[in-house]
Design a protein around this motif. Structure first.
Motif, short mmCIF file in Angstrom:
data_model
loop_
_atom_site.label_atom_id
_atom_site.label_comp_id
_atom_site.label_asym_id
_atom_site.label_seq_id
_atom_site.Cartn_x
_atom_site.Cartn_y
_atom_site.Cartn_z
N MET A 246 32.32 31.63 47.16
CA MET A 246 31.00 32.14 46.83
C MET A 246 29.99 30.99 46.75
N LYS A 247 28.71 31.32 46.92
CA LYS A 247 27.67 30.33 46.69
C LYS A 247 27.78 29.79 45.28
N HIS A 248 27.54 28.50 45.11
CA HIS A 248 27.55 27.93 43.76
C HIS A 248 26.43 28.58 42.93
N GLY A 249 26.79 29.13 41.79
CA GLY A 249 25.81 29.75 40.91
C GLY A 249 25.53 31.21 41.20
N ALA A 250 26.28 31.81 42.15
CA ALA A 250 26.08 33.23 42.46
C ALA A 250 26.60 34.10 41.32
N TYR A 251 26.20 35.35 41.34
CA TYR A 251 26.57 36.29 40.28
C TYR A 251 27.60 37.29 40.80
N LEU A 252 28.47 37.73 39.90
CA LEU A 252 29.52 38.68 40.27
C LEU A 252 29.49 39.86 39.30
N VAL A 253 29.48 41.08 39.87
CA VAL A 253 29.47 42.31 39.08
C VAL A 253 30.74 43.09 39.42
N ASN A 254 31.44 43.57 38.40
CA ASN A 254 32.69 44.28 38.62
C ASN A 254 32.80 45.49 37.69
N ASN A 255 32.50 46.66 38.25
CA ASN A 255 32.76 47.92 37.56
C ASN A 255 33.94 48.66 38.18
N ALA A 256 34.71 47.97 39.02
CA ALA A 256 35.81 48.61 39.74
C ALA A 256 37.06 48.64 38.87
N ARG A 257 37.77 47.51 38.79
CA ARG A 257 38.93 47.39 37.90
C ARG A 257 39.10 45.92 37.52
N GLY A 258 39.51 45.69 36.28
CA GLY A 258 39.63 44.34 35.77
C GLY A 258 40.62 43.49 36.52
N ARG A 259 41.70 44.08 37.00
CA ARG A 259 42.76 43.29 37.64
C ARG A 259 42.42 42.88 39.07
N ILE A 260 41.29 43.34 39.60
CA ILE A 260 40.88 42.89 40.93
C ILE A 260 40.46 41.42 40.88
N VAL A 261 40.07 40.95 39.70
CA VAL A 261 39.73 39.53 39.53
C VAL A 261 40.79 38.85 38.68
N ASP A 262 40.91 37.55 38.88
CA ASP A 262 41.80 36.73 38.04
C ASP A 262 41.03 36.39 36.77
N ARG A 263 41.50 36.89 35.65
CA ARG A 263 40.79 36.75 34.38
C ARG A 263 40.42 35.30 34.09
N ASP A 264 41.40 34.41 34.14
CA ASP A 264 41.15 33.02 33.75
C ASP A 264 40.34 32.26 34.81
N ALA A 265 40.51 32.65 36.07
CA ALA A 265 39.72 32.01 37.12
C ALA A 265 38.23 32.33 36.95
N VAL A 266 37.92 33.54 36.49
CA VAL A 266 36.53 33.90 36.21
C VAL A 266 35.97 33.03 35.09
N VAL A 267 36.76 32.86 34.03
CA VAL A 267 36.31 32.04 32.90
C VAL A 267 36.05 30.61 33.35
N ASP A 268 36.98 30.05 34.14
CA ASP A 268 36.81 28.67 34.62
C ASP A 268 35.58 28.54 35.51
N ALA A 269 35.34 29.55 36.36
CA ALA A 269 34.18 29.51 37.26
C ALA A 269 32.87 29.60 36.49
N LEU A 270 32.87 30.36 35.38
CA LEU A 270 31.69 30.44 34.54
C LEU A 270 31.44 29.11 33.83
N LYS A 271 32.49 28.49 33.36
CA LYS A 271 32.34 27.22 32.65
C LYS A 271 31.88 26.10 33.59
N SER A 272 32.34 26.12 34.84
CA SER A 272 31.97 25.07 35.78
C SER A 272 30.60 25.31 36.42
N GLY A 273 30.11 26.53 36.32
CA GLY A 273 28.85 26.87 36.97
C GLY A 273 29.03 27.43 38.37
N GLN A 274 30.27 27.48 38.87
CA GLN A 274 30.50 28.08 40.20
C GLN A 274 30.01 29.53 40.19
#
Length: 351
Positions: A246-274
């Motif tokens: 994804m573009k650095h700093g892009a936004y992600l919206v997920n109303n589908a299902r939680g397991r479609i994303v990697d929980r911890d990878a999302v946290v790390d990407a938020l902390k890094s600014g990705q």
């Protein structure tokens, strides 16, 4: 040929104060508005909120139930072990959209029919997605939190606020919810893209551009919205590697299902600014535990699973559930797109 039903089991959340409002139907107290009608048919109707463990009301009542009604908002997980004990079960209805709480392969092997009220909350979820896109792009939540805290720091807020006009919004999945979202974005002067295995006529009619390559599309988007069902293929789809596309700093919206994303990878990407921000209303597991990292991650704006539970959606869900039961009793088929499992065969999107 008509079908005999002796017992229907519904697993619904307790409504509490909300249940005093008669339009709040998806709860134990108001029982989807089905109790009087079912009991007039001579059908036993058991409605339970208790769904965890072998001694739960769900587990105790399942073996002699002909029909099971569950919801994505208060999921009763229908596992292979429970299915093996459900000797009389013929039909599993999802009162809403999304049947990933059911082991679909096991249900198919057992010859069950699994169906959901397709389209019942499409408008509700699409509107919620649009709201989340704007909340993220305009940096709304930090401003709200400032106001509540008695603070006033406009530069701190404005430095992360942008216009949606001129941005690129992409949806992963081009189905009903994605189509409604893109229709609502039509007059916002933003570029609209979608990724799907096949080109979709409704998206084409709206002037939304199709991408066959997901990673390529992600690299173009300022905002990405997830609109695919949870399957073995989509589980963990947004992992560390994919988020890096994804573009650095892009936004992600997920109303589908939680397991479609990697929980911890999302946290790390938020902390890094990705990721510039993440918002949604789906978690794993549900309800989410108090220590779930999304509750405190930076720029992570989550709600409980509410996007598809507006009072308007609940009317559609309840009406659709009753219509399916009426059709089942009459031996009539459901609309084709209601089926998730039919005569031992999974629908295409779940294969």
């Amino acid at each position: 040929m008509s079908t005999k039903i002796n017992k229907v089991l519904a697993v619904l959340p307790k409504g509490g104060e909300a249940a005093k409002q008669p339009d709040y139907l998806v709860c134990v107290e108001n029982a989807l508005g089905l109790r009087e009608w079912l009991e007039k048919q001579g059908i036993k109707y058991v409605v339970a909120a208790d769904k965890e463990g072998p001694n739960s009301e769900f587990a105790r009542n399942l073996p002699d139930s002909d029909v099971l009604i569950t919801t994505p908002f208060h999921p009763a997980y229908l596992t292979p072990d429970l299915l093996a004990k459900a000797d009389k079960l013929q039909l599993a209805i999802t009162a809403g959209v999304g049947s990933d709480h059911i082991d679909l392969e096991a249900a198919a092997k057992k010859g069950l029919t699994v169906a959901e009220v397709t389209g019942s909350n499409v408008v509700s979820v699409a509107e919620d997605e649009l709201m989340r896109v704007l909340l993220l792009v305009r940096n709304f939540v930090p401003g709200y939190e400032q106001a509540r805290a008695g603070e006033w720091d406009v530069p701190k807020l404005a430095m992360k606020a942008r216009d949606l006009e001129g941005k690129t919004v992409g949806t992963v999945g081009g189905g009903r919810i994605a189509t409604h979202l893109m229709k609502r974005l039509q007059n916002w002067d933003c570029k609209r893209l979608y990724y799907d295995r096949h080109e979709k006529k409704p998206q084409e009619d709206l002037g939304v551009d199709w991408h066959k390559d997901l990673d390529q599309m992600l690299g173009e988007c300022d905002v990405v919205v997830i609109n695919v069902p949870l399957t073995e293929k989509t589980k963990g789809m947004f992992n560390k590697e994919r988020l890096s596309k994804m573009k650095h700093g892009a936004y992600l919206v997920n109303n589908a299902r939680g397991r479609i994303v990697d929980r911890d990878a999302v946290v790390d990407a938020l902390k890094s600014g990705q990721l510039g921000g993440y918002s949604g209303d789906v978690w794993y597991p549900q309800p989410a535990p108090p220590d779930h990292p999304w509750r405190k991650a930076p720029n992570c704006y989550m709600t409980p699973h509410t996007s598809g539970t507006t009072l308007d959606a609940q009317k559609r869900i309840a009406a659709g559930t009753r219509e399916m039961l009426e059709d089942w009793l009459k031996g009539k088929p459901f609309p084709e797109d209601f089926y998730i499992v039919r005569e031992g065969k999974l629908a295409e999107q779940y294969q």
